[in-house]
Design a protein around this motif. Sequence first.
Motif, PDB file in Angstrom:
ATOM      1  N   ARG A 187       0.839  -1.191   0.000  1.00 39.57           N
ATOM      2  CA  ARG A 187       0.000   0.000   0.000  1.00 39.57           C
ATOM      3  C   ARG A 187       0.876   1.244   0.000  1.00 39.57           C
ATOM      4  NH1 ARG A 187      -5.520  -0.516   0.722  1.00 39.57           N
ATOM      5  NH2 ARG A 187      -6.065  -2.709   0.922  1.00 39.57           N
ATOM      6  N   ARG A 188       0.438   2.272  -0.686  1.00 42.91           N
ATOM      7  CA  ARG A 188       1.140   3.545  -0.607  1.00 42.91           C
ATOM      8  C   ARG A 188       0.818   4.194   0.730  1.00 42.91           C
ATOM      9  NH1 ARG A 188      -0.306   6.649  -6.064  1.00 42.91           N
ATOM     10  NH2 ARG A 188      -2.312   5.833  -5.481  1.00 42.91           N
ATOM     11  N   HIS A 242      -2.990   4.956 -10.507  1.00 44.47           N
ATOM     12  CA  HIS A 242      -3.897   4.692  -9.382  1.00 44.47           C
ATOM     13  C   HIS A 242      -3.788   3.253  -8.874  1.00 44.47           C
ATOM     14  CE1 HIS A 242      -6.514   8.417  -9.231  1.00 44.47           C
ATOM     15  NE2 HIS A 242      -5.832   8.600 -10.341  1.00 44.47           N
ATOM     16  N   GLU A 243      -2.615   2.652  -9.102  1.00 44.14           N
ATOM     17  CA  GLU A 243      -2.369   1.287  -8.655  1.00 44.14           C
ATOM     18  C   GLU A 243      -3.483   0.332  -9.085  1.00 44.14           C
ATOM     19  OE1 GLU A 243      -1.658   1.522  -4.465  1.00 44.14           O
ATOM     20  OE2 GLU A 243       0.359   2.322  -4.752  1.00 44.14           O
ATOM     21  N   SER A 244      -4.085   0.630 -10.228  1.00 44.12           N
ATOM     22  CA  SER A 244      -5.189  -0.176 -10.745  1.00 44.12           C
ATOM     23  C   SER A 244      -5.086  -0.402 -12.241  1.00 44.12           C
ATOM     24  CB  SER A 244      -6.538   0.497 -10.436  1.00 44.12           C
ATOM     25  OG  SER A 244      -6.738   0.659  -9.061  1.00 44.12           O
ATOM     26  N   PHE A 245      -4.533   0.575 -12.961  1.00 44.26           N
ATOM     27  CA  PHE A 245      -4.521   0.504 -14.422  1.00 44.26           C
ATOM     28  C   PHE A 245      -3.103   0.690 -14.948  1.00 44.26           C
ATOM     29  CE2 PHE A 245      -8.663   2.134 -13.131  1.00 44.26           C
ATOM     30  CZ  PHE A 245      -9.504   1.215 -13.727  1.00 44.26           C
ATOM     31  N   VAL A 284      -4.122 -10.329  -8.674  1.00 47.74           N
ATOM     32  CA  VAL A 284      -3.883  -9.059  -7.992  1.00 47.74           C
ATOM     33  C   VAL A 284      -5.157  -8.228  -8.047  1.00 47.74           C
ATOM     34  CG1 VAL A 284      -1.427  -9.049  -8.518  1.00 47.74           C
ATOM     35  CG2 VAL A 284      -3.037  -7.949 -10.088  1.00 47.74           C
ATOM     36  N   LYS A 285      -5.301  -7.327  -7.124  1.00 42.25           N
ATOM     37  CA  LYS A 285      -6.494  -6.500  -7.026  1.00 42.25           C
ATOM     38  C   LYS A 285      -6.191  -5.058  -7.420  1.00 42.25           C
ATOM     39  CE  LYS A 285      -9.099  -9.792  -5.265  1.00 42.25           C
ATOM     40  NZ  LYS A 285      -8.157 -10.915  -5.396  1.00 42.25           N
ATOM     41  N   ALA A 286      -7.231  -4.318  -7.668  1.00 37.47           N
ATOM     42  CA  ALA A 286      -7.077  -2.882  -7.837  1.00 37.47           C
ATOM     43  C   ALA A 286      -6.559  -2.322  -6.511  1.00 37.47           C
ATOM     44  CB  ALA A 286      -8.410  -2.244  -8.195  1.00 37.47           C
ATOM     45  N   GLY A 287      -5.476  -1.543  -6.586  1.00 35.16           N
ATOM     46  CA  GLY A 287      -4.865  -1.021  -5.376  1.00 35.16           C
ATOM     47  C   GLY A 287      -3.550  -1.704  -5.042  1.00 35.16           C
TER      48      GLY A 287
END
Length: 636
Positions: free
Chosen positions: A391-392, A450-453, A585-588
């Motif tokens: 996590r950031r 955004h740690e998602s895309f 892995v998940k978004a985030g």
Amino acid sequence: MRIRRLPSALVNQIAAGEVVERPASVVKELLENAFDAGAARVEIEIAGGGRDLIRVSDDGSGIDPDDLPLAIESHATSKVAEAADLDAISTMGFRGEALASIAAVCRFSLETRTASHEEAWRLEVVDGVTSEPAPVSGPVGTRVEVRHLFQAIPARRRFLKSESAESSRVAEVVRLLALTRPSVGFRLVSNGRTLIDLPATDDPARRVLGVLGPELEGRLLAVNGEIGHAADGTLVTCWGLVGVPETARPTSRQQRFVLNGRAIVDRSLAHALKEGFRGLIDPGRHPIGVIHLEMDPSRVDVNVHPAKTEVRFRESRPLHGLIRHAVRAALIEADLARDIPLGDSTPETGSSSPAVSSREPVREERDSTFDRTPTPGSDFVPGGGGASSSRRPDSASRPGATPSVAAMRAAVDSMSLPKEDGGPVVRDGDTEAIDVLPTLVGADAVLQIHESFLVTQDEQGLVIIDQHALHERVMFEMLSQRIAKGPLESQRQLVPEVFDADPSQLVALETIESLLERLGIDAAPAGPRSIAVHAFPSLLLSRRVEAAPFVSELLERAAAGSIDHDDDEAAMAEVLDMMSCKAAVKAGDRLRPTEIARLLEMRDRIDRGASCPHGRPTHLRIPITELERRFGRSSS
């Protein structure tokens, strides 16, 4: 009451209850007779929805005048002669019931002429009385006229729907049979108005477009495949057309299956078609498709249903696999990335994925059960250890927050940016422009947003990748490949994980026991209301998937009927969907550059990276032409 023999007229009326259900049934039987006669064009005319008039004319071979009286007798036919003929039926009709049943419930007339006769001959049946054949003028072929259908059976007539509803049913039958015979021209006229006019064509795609609608132009994929061998009579060929995933419909009404030129209804074939689209459309939607199967008639029994729309295959499982693999192969060859317009265009409604609808993109919720911590030296792909995820600590972790320049720069720091002379570029930390915004250079450049895309490019434009959806697809394909080689490798638990279970889960545990064995899961009752997991797939353990919650959810789904116990392949695909979603892995999740590179490498290698197993797109493309248009630049 004494037993008595029924008069032939009453027998025919009773038989008509199975063969002649409504006007559309009459049209179907007459068109199939026309096909057997080798017609190249058929004309259908109806009035009053088919109640008042049905007239079917064809240019086929016609009926010999001497055979006319037999043509309207029960069980009189030119298509079978002995019991052995029923083992290999290649004609549309074969029972000799249709004309006799139709003539028993209407005012009936038949005109026909063969090429060897100079005149046509006409025969009529009125109130069960058959006239003698009489010569008339007419072309080669046959014309059957049905007037006042069910006039003598008021109870049957009352069950017919409205004129428009019956006309629609007739039109649907004509369209269906038109798909089975692209080389035959069809014209349907209702109350003097042309409803269907399909010229003969040698291009099946033109016929499909003419029947299903011109909006499918450019959105159909050719399907081809075969199994077996011609030498031993096991050869089965499959060909047809399917719509791209975005054309999927809420119902299966636009799916058509044709066996040796006969339109059939078969749930197994429909399931195979949908399985071919697994992961590319939402589970609640159905693909468009017209699939033709051709096989030795002796390997299928068509004499199992009065309307001859249901058949019984000697071996149905290979056909399921044939269709599924042929459809999948066609989809693999297609570029299924969705192009997205900017600003002034509205995404198409009814898309196969929520991610391209007018709603906000779906974000995967974090579940503490599957939180993962970085493992030194771990590999990103399945089987290589735990996933790297952190996590950031700063506010950029919040949904909607913009990542810092430093975070974006970190994603490209490991890349060597080329100069004009091909050598490495020395980064100048004092250059203001670089400090403000990183530069993407080369096809391999990529940013995590955004740690998602993931954002990268291809020859057509800008590509935006959903990291969870793509990794889920990668996991699904890898699991599928592994399970095809045998049961998944499992790891024994030093201490079995025990969870509370309700009675339905205990029953499901026994029902799907063989499935669990293939998955590498060893679970057994540990009391009247608990289950212990003794072994669990090593791959899932490496992805930090906890055994007890996974098995509990799996059994709950099985108990609810979400897993098809009767279809092993469909059940396995359903469970692999679940496994890949849990392990991805998940978004985030923050990914290291090496992990991103590995994920994109796998995207190029898997069969279908365009959608996750649940149908959401793994990536979207903004065409370069769209960007140029929005920025007011010329594409020349």
